[in-house]
Design a protein around this motif. Structure first.
Motif, mmCIF file in Angstrom:
data_model
loop_
_atom_site.group_PDB
_atom_site.id
_atom_site.type_symbol
_atom_site.label_atom_id
_atom_site.label_comp_id
_atom_site.label_asym_id
_atom_site.label_seq_id
_atom_site.Cartn_x
_atom_site.Cartn_y
_atom_site.Cartn_z
ATOM 1 N N ILE A 216 0.848 -1.182 0.000
ATOM 2 C CA ILE A 216 0.000 0.000 0.000
ATOM 3 C C ILE A 216 0.886 1.235 0.000
ATOM 4 C CG2 ILE A 216 -1.748 1.326 1.247
ATOM 5 C CD1 ILE A 216 -2.713 -1.294 2.474
ATOM 6 N N ALA A 217 0.678 2.139 -0.954
ATOM 7 C CA ALA A 217 1.373 3.423 -1.010
ATOM 8 C C ALA A 217 0.311 4.512 -0.942
ATOM 9 C CB ALA A 217 2.198 3.551 -2.291
ATOM 10 N N TRP A 218 0.399 5.351 0.100
ATOM 11 C CA TRP A 218 -0.642 6.329 0.394
ATOM 12 C C TRP A 218 -0.011 7.712 0.455
ATOM 13 C CZ3 TRP A 218 -4.709 4.972 4.712
ATOM 14 C CH2 TRP A 218 -5.798 5.848 4.620
ATOM 15 N N GLN A 219 -0.488 8.624 -0.412
ATOM 16 C CA GLN A 219 0.055 9.980 -0.478
ATOM 17 C C GLN A 219 -1.041 10.978 -0.122
ATOM 18 O OE1 GLN A 219 3.358 10.734 -1.427
ATOM 19 N NE2 GLN A 219 2.940 12.843 -0.819
ATOM 20 N N LEU A 220 -0.690 11.940 0.786
ATOM 21 C CA LEU A 220 -1.665 12.942 1.213
ATOM 22 C C LEU A 220 -1.106 14.342 1.031
ATOM 23 C CD1 LEU A 220 -1.753 10.573 3.863
ATOM 24 C CD2 LEU A 220 -3.980 11.666 3.828
ATOM 25 N N ALA A 230 -4.375 2.415 8.916
ATOM 26 C CA ALA A 230 -3.717 1.466 8.003
ATOM 27 C C ALA A 230 -3.238 0.270 8.817
ATOM 28 C CB ALA A 230 -2.556 2.131 7.278
ATOM 29 N N ARG A 231 -3.274 -0.906 8.170
ATOM 30 C CA ARG A 231 -2.903 -2.115 8.898
ATOM 31 C C ARG A 231 -2.309 -3.131 7.944
ATOM 32 N NH1 ARG A 231 -5.233 -7.092 10.478
ATOM 33 N NH2 ARG A 231 -4.592 -7.754 12.580
ATOM 34 N N THR A 232 -1.306 -3.871 8.410
ATOM 35 C CA THR A 232 -0.752 -5.011 7.703
ATOM 36 C C THR A 232 -0.513 -6.146 8.693
ATOM 37 O OG1 THR A 232 1.064 -5.817 6.317
ATOM 38 C CG2 THR A 232 1.605 -4.114 7.931
ATOM 39 N N ARG A 236 5.269 -4.216 7.282
ATOM 40 C CA ARG A 236 5.513 -3.159 8.254
ATOM 41 C C ARG A 236 4.876 -1.858 7.771
ATOM 42 N NH1 ARG A 236 9.054 -4.314 12.215
ATOM 43 N NH2 ARG A 236 9.359 -2.095 12.678
ATOM 44 N N VAL A 237 4.584 -0.993 8.742
ATOM 45 C CA VAL A 237 3.979 0.301 8.460
ATOM 46 C C VAL A 237 5.018 1.396 8.653
ATOM 47 C CG1 VAL A 237 2.275 1.996 9.200
ATOM 48 C CG2 VAL A 237 1.647 -0.426 9.095
ATOM 49 N N GLN A 238 5.136 2.274 7.671
ATOM 50 C CA GLN A 238 5.974 3.464 7.774
ATOM 51 C C GLN A 238 5.113 4.683 7.491
ATOM 52 O OE1 GLN A 238 9.096 2.582 4.909
ATOM 53 N NE2 GLN A 238 10.487 1.975 6.566
ATOM 54 N N ALA A 239 5.282 5.747 8.297
ATOM 55 C CA ALA A 239 4.427 6.920 8.143
ATOM 56 C C ALA A 239 5.207 8.201 8.372
ATOM 57 C CB ALA A 239 3.250 6.846 9.116
ATOM 58 N N GLU A 240 4.985 9.171 7.491
ATOM 59 C CA GLU A 240 5.512 10.529 7.638
ATOM 60 C C GLU A 240 4.318 11.471 7.567
ATOM 61 O OE1 GLU A 240 8.611 11.426 4.862
ATOM 62 O OE2 GLU A 240 9.542 9.450 5.063
ATOM 63 N N THR A 268 -3.797 -4.536 4.357
ATOM 64 C CA THR A 268 -3.209 -5.616 3.576
ATOM 65 C C THR A 268 -2.814 -6.736 4.519
ATOM 66 O OG1 THR A 268 -1.471 -6.229 1.997
ATOM 67 C CG2 THR A 268 -0.890 -4.606 3.677
ATOM 68 N N VAL A 269 -2.621 -7.921 3.964
ATOM 69 C CA VAL A 269 -2.163 -9.058 4.764
ATOM 70 C C VAL A 269 -0.676 -9.271 4.550
ATOM 71 C CG1 VAL A 269 -2.408 -11.539 5.195
ATOM 72 C CG2 VAL A 269 -4.432 -10.149 4.679
ATOM 73 N N ASN A 270 -0.262 -9.443 3.301
ATOM 74 C CA ASN A 270 1.141 -9.689 2.980
ATOM 75 C C ASN A 270 1.690 -8.534 2.156
ATOM 76 O OD1 ASN A 270 1.172 -12.432 4.108
ATOM 77 N ND2 ASN A 270 -0.163 -12.930 2.383
ATOM 78 N N GLY A 271 2.081 -7.484 2.830
ATOM 79 C CA GLY A 271 2.620 -6.342 2.111
ATOM 80 C C GLY A 271 2.960 -5.206 3.055
ATOM 81 N N SER A 272 3.807 -4.325 2.605
ATOM 82 C CA SER A 272 4.180 -3.163 3.397
ATOM 83 C C SER A 272 3.175 -2.036 3.202
ATOM 84 C CB SER A 272 5.579 -2.689 3.008
ATOM 85 O OG SER A 272 5.594 -2.304 1.635
ATOM 86 N N VAL A 273 3.183 -1.075 4.143
ATOM 87 C CA VAL A 273 2.316 0.092 4.069
ATOM 88 C C VAL A 273 3.182 1.335 4.235
ATOM 89 C CG1 VAL A 273 0.369 1.329 5.069
ATOM 90 C CG2 VAL A 273 0.363 -1.176 5.047
ATOM 91 N N THR A 274 3.100 2.233 3.274
ATOM 92 C CA THR A 274 3.825 3.503 3.346
ATOM 93 C C THR A 274 2.827 4.634 3.223
ATOM 94 O OG1 THR A 274 5.786 2.514 2.327
ATOM 95 C CG2 THR A 274 5.659 4.916 2.365
ATOM 96 N N VAL A 275 2.762 5.483 4.253
ATOM 97 C CA VAL A 275 1.854 6.627 4.264
ATOM 98 C C VAL A 275 2.715 7.879 4.374
ATOM 99 C CG1 VAL A 275 -0.123 7.726 5.358
ATOM 100 C CG2 VAL A 275 0.113 5.228 5.424
#
Length: 293
Positions: A216-220, A230-232, A236-240, A268-275
Motif C-alpha cells: 500500500i502506497a498512500w500519499q496525502l 492502516a494495517r498489515t 511493516r507500516v511506515q508513516a511521515e 493488507t495481509v502480505n505487504g508493506s504500508v507507506t503513508v
C-alpha cells in the motif's frame, strides 16, 4: 421627379446583390472531444508465438441517473481506467485485442467481440460466449459526480477525480485511486493499492480498501483533515505525517489529520504500508509552532 424614381429603383434592385455580398458567419465549431490516453500496445512480432490484432472502438453513453451506478465489467484480462471530465455524458474508448495462431485468425477473433452498454452496463462478449483468446480494456470518461461499479479479474483498475458511491473489485490486478471522494470501497487479492488524495479534506462518508498480497502506497496533501487507519499482518507500516495525534506501530497506524473527519482505512495481509504527507509550507510550520507555545 423622374431622376428620383430612377435612383430609388436602383436602390431596390441592388438590395439582393448587397445581401449576397454580406459576410457569411462560419459555423460554430463543435466542442472538443475528450483526450483519450489508452491505445493499442506496440508488441514486437517475436514477443510471442501467437499473433496479435488490436483495434480501438469509441462509444458515447448518457450519464446514468442519480443513484444508479455505471458498471464496467472487464471480464478476465482487461483493465479499467475511469477519469472525470467536464462533459455531461459518458465517453468510452475500448481497446479490443485478439490473439491466435495467425494474423488473420487474430483479426477475426477481435472482430467477433461485441461491446455493449445496455442498462448502464459496459461489457464485452463473443457470440459463442467463449472467453479464450481475446480481451477488452476500457478508458471511460464520466461526469465528476458519478456512481461506479468496476470489476476485473486479471487487470488493473484506476479511478481519477470521480466522486460518488464507488465500488472496485479485482482479483489479480492493482487498484489506484486519485482525487476520489464519496463512499469508496475497493478490494483486490493479488495487487497493490495506490492512494493519492487531493484537496483539503475527504468529501463524503469515507474510504475502505484492502488487498491480500500487495503493498500500500498512500500519499496525502500537506494540509488535510481526516482520520486515517492502516494495517498489515505480515509487513511493516511506515508513516511521515504532519500531526502529533498519531499512533504508529510496526503493523498498525491510526492518525488524526487536521480537525479530523471521515474515516479512511487501508489494509493488507502480505505487504508493506507507506503513508506519506507532503511537507508543510514554512508559514504553516511557524503558525503551528507559535500555537504550541
Amino acid at each position: 421627379m423622374k431622376h428620383l424614381f430612377t435612383c430609388l429603383l436602383g436602390v431596390v434592385l441592388g438590395l439582393p446583390v448587397a445581401a449576397q455580398k454580406a459576410p457569411v458567419k462560419p459555423a460554430a465549431k463543435p466542442a472538443p472531444g475528450p483526450a483519450f490516453t489508452l491505445a493499442c500496445p506496440v508488441v514486437p512480432a517475436s514477443a510471442s508465438l501467437q499473433k496479435q490484432h488490436c483495434e480501438t472502438r469509441t462509444l458515447t453513453l448518457p450519464a446514468p441517473p442519480a443513484g444508479t451506478p455505471l458498471t464496467v465489467d472487464a471480464r478476465l484480462h482487461g483493465s479499467i481506467l475511469v477519469r472525470a471530465w467536464s462533459g455531461p455524458d459518458v465517453r468510452v474508448r475500448a481497446v479490443v485485442t485478439g490473439r491466435a495462431a495467425t494474423p488473420a485468425a487474430a483479426k477475426a477473433l477481435a472482430a467477433a467481440v461485441r461491446v455493449s452498454s445496455q442498462n448502464n452496463v459496459l461489457q464485452a462478449a463473443r457470440a459463442n460466449e467463449s472467453l479464450d483468446g481475446w480481451e477488452v480494456s476500457y478508458e471511460v470518461l464520466v461526469p465528476t459526480q458519478t456512481d461506479l461499479l468496476l470489476r476485473s479479474t486479471n487487470g488493473s483498475i484506476s479511478v481519477e477525480n470521480v466522486r460518488g458511491t464507488l465500488r472496485c473489485e479485482s482479483t489479480n490486478g492493482s487498484l489506484a485511486l486519485t482525487g476520489v471522494g464519496g463512499d469508496v470501497r475497493g478490494k483486490t487479492t493479488a495487487g497493490s493499492l495506490t492512494l493519492t488524495l487531493t484537496g483539503s479534506a475527504w468529501q463524503g462518508p469515507g474510504l475502505d480498501v484492502s488487498t491480500v498480497n500487495g503493498s500500500i502506497a498512500w500519499q496525502l496533501p500537506a494540509v488535510y483533515a481526516a482520520t486515517i487507519m492502516a494495517r498489515t499482518v505480515q509487513g511493516r507500516v511506515q508513516a511521515e505525517l504532519n500531526t502529533k495525534r498519531k499512533s504508529v506501530l510496526p503493523h498498525n497506524l491510526v492518525a488524526t489529520l487536521g480537525k479530523g473527519g471521515a474515516q479512511l482505512r487501508a489494509t493488507t495481509v502480505n505487504g508493506s504500508v507507506t503513508v506519506k504527507q507532503e511537507a508543510l509550507p514554512l508559514d504553516v510550520q511557524l503558525t503551528e509552532e507559535e500555537g504550541s507555545k
